[in-house]
Scaffold this motif. Structure first.
Motif, PDB file in Angstrom:
ATOM      1  N   LYS A  61       0.831  -1.209   0.000  1.00  0.00           N
ATOM      2  CA  LYS A  61       0.000   0.000   0.000  1.00  0.00           C
ATOM      3  C   LYS A  61       0.863   1.257   0.000  1.00  0.00           C
ATOM      4  N   ILE A  62       2.057   1.148   0.574  1.00  0.00           N
ATOM      5  CA  ILE A  62       2.946   2.311   0.634  1.00  0.00           C
ATOM      6  C   ILE A  62       3.619   2.557  -0.710  1.00  0.00           C
ATOM      7  N   ILE A  63       4.095   1.491  -1.321  1.00  0.00           N
ATOM      8  CA  ILE A  63       4.892   1.642  -2.548  1.00  0.00           C
ATOM      9  C   ILE A  63       4.041   1.735  -3.803  1.00  0.00           C
ATOM     10  N   LYS A  84      -0.938   8.678  -3.207  1.00  0.00           N
ATOM     11  CA  LYS A  84      -0.941   9.351  -1.906  1.00  0.00           C
ATOM     12  C   LYS A  84      -2.370   9.689  -1.481  1.00  0.00           C
ATOM     13  N   GLY A  85      -3.135   8.690  -1.143  1.00  0.00           N
ATOM     14  CA  GLY A  85      -4.497   8.887  -0.691  1.00  0.00           C
ATOM     15  C   GLY A  85      -4.715   8.199   0.641  1.00  0.00           C
ATOM     16  N   GLU A  86      -5.985   7.921   0.926  1.00  0.00           N
ATOM     17  CA  GLU A  86      -6.340   7.292   2.193  1.00  0.00           C
ATOM     18  C   GLU A  86      -5.702   5.914   2.334  1.00  0.00           C
ATOM     19  N   GLU A  87      -5.696   5.145   1.234  1.00  0.00           N
ATOM     20  CA  GLU A  87      -5.107   3.812   1.281  1.00  0.00           C
ATOM     21  C   GLU A  87      -3.624   3.879   1.617  1.00  0.00           C
ATOM     22  N   LYS A 125       0.651   3.046   5.562  1.00  0.00           N
ATOM     23  CA  LYS A 125       1.792   3.546   6.325  1.00  0.00           C
ATOM     24  C   LYS A 125       1.591   3.300   7.820  1.00  0.00           C
ATOM     25  N   LYS A 126       0.397   3.631   8.329  1.00  0.00           N
ATOM     26  CA  LYS A 126       0.104   3.446   9.747  1.00  0.00           C
ATOM     27  C   LYS A 126       0.160   1.978  10.130  1.00  0.00           C
ATOM     28  N   GLU A 127      -0.434   1.118   9.318  1.00  0.00           N
ATOM     29  CA  GLU A 127      -0.453  -0.315   9.612  1.00  0.00           C
ATOM     30  C   GLU A 127       0.951  -0.904   9.541  1.00  0.00           C
ATOM     31  N   SER A 140      11.140   6.116   1.793  1.00  0.00           N
ATOM     32  CA  SER A 140      11.078   7.155   0.770  1.00  0.00           C
ATOM     33  C   SER A 140       9.642   7.460   0.351  1.00  0.00           C
ATOM     34  N   TYR A 141       8.869   6.413   0.091  1.00  0.00           N
ATOM     35  CA  TYR A 141       7.496   6.621  -0.371  1.00  0.00           C
ATOM     36  C   TYR A 141       6.505   6.794   0.777  1.00  0.00           C
ATOM     37  N   GLY A 142       6.898   6.398   1.983  1.00  0.00           N
ATOM     38  CA  GLY A 142       6.013   6.565   3.137  1.00  0.00           C
ATOM     39  C   GLY A 142       6.321   7.789   3.957  1.00  0.00           C
ATOM     40  N   ASN A 143       7.481   8.420   3.693  1.00  0.00           N
ATOM     41  CA  ASN A 143       7.895   9.625   4.404  1.00  0.00           C
ATOM     42  C   ASN A 143       7.955   9.389   5.913  1.00  0.00           C
ATOM     43  N   PHE A 144       8.691   8.369   6.320  1.00  0.00           N
ATOM     44  CA  PHE A 144       8.897   8.103   7.736  1.00  0.00           C
ATOM     45  C   PHE A 144      10.255   7.434   7.908  1.00  0.00           C
ATOM     46  N   SER A 145      10.712   7.345   9.145  1.00  0.00           N
ATOM     47  CA  SER A 145      12.007   6.741   9.460  1.00  0.00           C
ATOM     48  C   SER A 145      11.790   5.489  10.304  1.00  0.00           C
ATOM     49  N   ILE A 146      12.193   4.345   9.781  1.00  0.00           N
ATOM     50  CA  ILE A 146      12.050   3.095  10.531  1.00  0.00           C
ATOM     51  C   ILE A 146      12.952   3.125  11.758  1.00  0.00           C
ATOM     52  N   GLU A 147      14.119   3.723  11.640  1.00  0.00           N
ATOM     53  CA  GLU A 147      15.028   3.772  12.789  1.00  0.00           C
ATOM     54  C   GLU A 147      14.441   4.615  13.911  1.00  0.00           C
TER      55      GLU A 147
END
Length: 210
Positions: free
Chosen positions: A102-104, A108-111, A116-118, A160-167
């Motif tokens: 869903k991220i990749i 960039k919508g609700e899905e 990203k949250k899940e 990159s596509y989710g705009n978050f940092s796993i670390e």
């Protein structure tokens, strides 16, 4: 007579990398054959006639089935311990794969935001399972670590596509990844994260996502 082992896969496949790591851990030599999923080889179709998917591990001319690819059936003692914890080998990995799509591969919508949250929630669940242990099985590198560390070369693409940092979200998982990458069997079996990102970008362009 020496065992003949052939691995059919594609280079970006985290599932194929998992098999490569496990084979390397066991010190088993094998022949790797790159598959073109848009023009699948007769060998792939013959070895996996129902699903027609990779990876396929062939041992002495016969395909090995199952989520752990049946490493115990190869005539060498299995040096990768299984884990008796609640987390089944591969279960979290499959969840990550499904949610990560869903991220990749979505816009960039609700899905996308839901994915990203899940995805982050799933990573946090795995981090809680890991706890303060060096590996999921405690002190020993095992099947769950093999199943999950193969995602590490995709982390840059997810971020990159989710705009978050796993670390930032899951520092213990990143520490686990770095620990696993110190093993030659892992570092030599994983694809370059930058090439994975370029691959994903190319697929997104063909799909009209970017």
């Amino acid at each position: 007579m020496a065992d003949e082992i052939v691995l059919l896969s594609t280079w970006p496949s985290m599932f194929g990398m998992r098999v490569g790591v496990a084979l390397a851990e066991k010190g088993l030599k094998y022949e790797y054959r790159e598959e073109d999923l848009r023009n699948k080889s007769p060998l792939l179709l013959n070895m996996n006639p129902v699903h027609k998917k990779i990876p396929v591990l062939i041992h002495n001319g016969k395909p090995i089935n199952g989520i752990l690819m049946g490493f115990g059936t190869i005539n060498l003692p299995c040096c990768l311990p299984t884990h008796t914890r609640e987390l089944r080998p591969g279960s979290g990995r499959i969840m990550l794969f499904d949610i990560g799509k869903k991220i990749i591969w979505s816009t960039k919508g609700e899905e996308h935001e839901t994915g990203k949250k899940e995805f982050i929630e799933c990573l946090k669940l795995l981090e809680r399972e890991l706890g303060d242990n060096p590996y999921f099985g405690g002190e020993n590198f095992g099947f769950v670590d093999v199943s999950l560390v193969t995602f590490s070369c995709w982390f840059h693409t997810y971020e990159s596509y989710g705009n978050f940092s796993i670390e930032t979200e899951c520092p213990k998982l990143i520490a686990l990844t770095k620990r696993c990458l110190e093993k030659e069997s892992v570092s030599s079996s994983l694809a370059d994260p930058r090439k994975i990102h370029d691959f994903a970008s190319g697929v997104r362009k063909r799909l009209g996502i970017e």
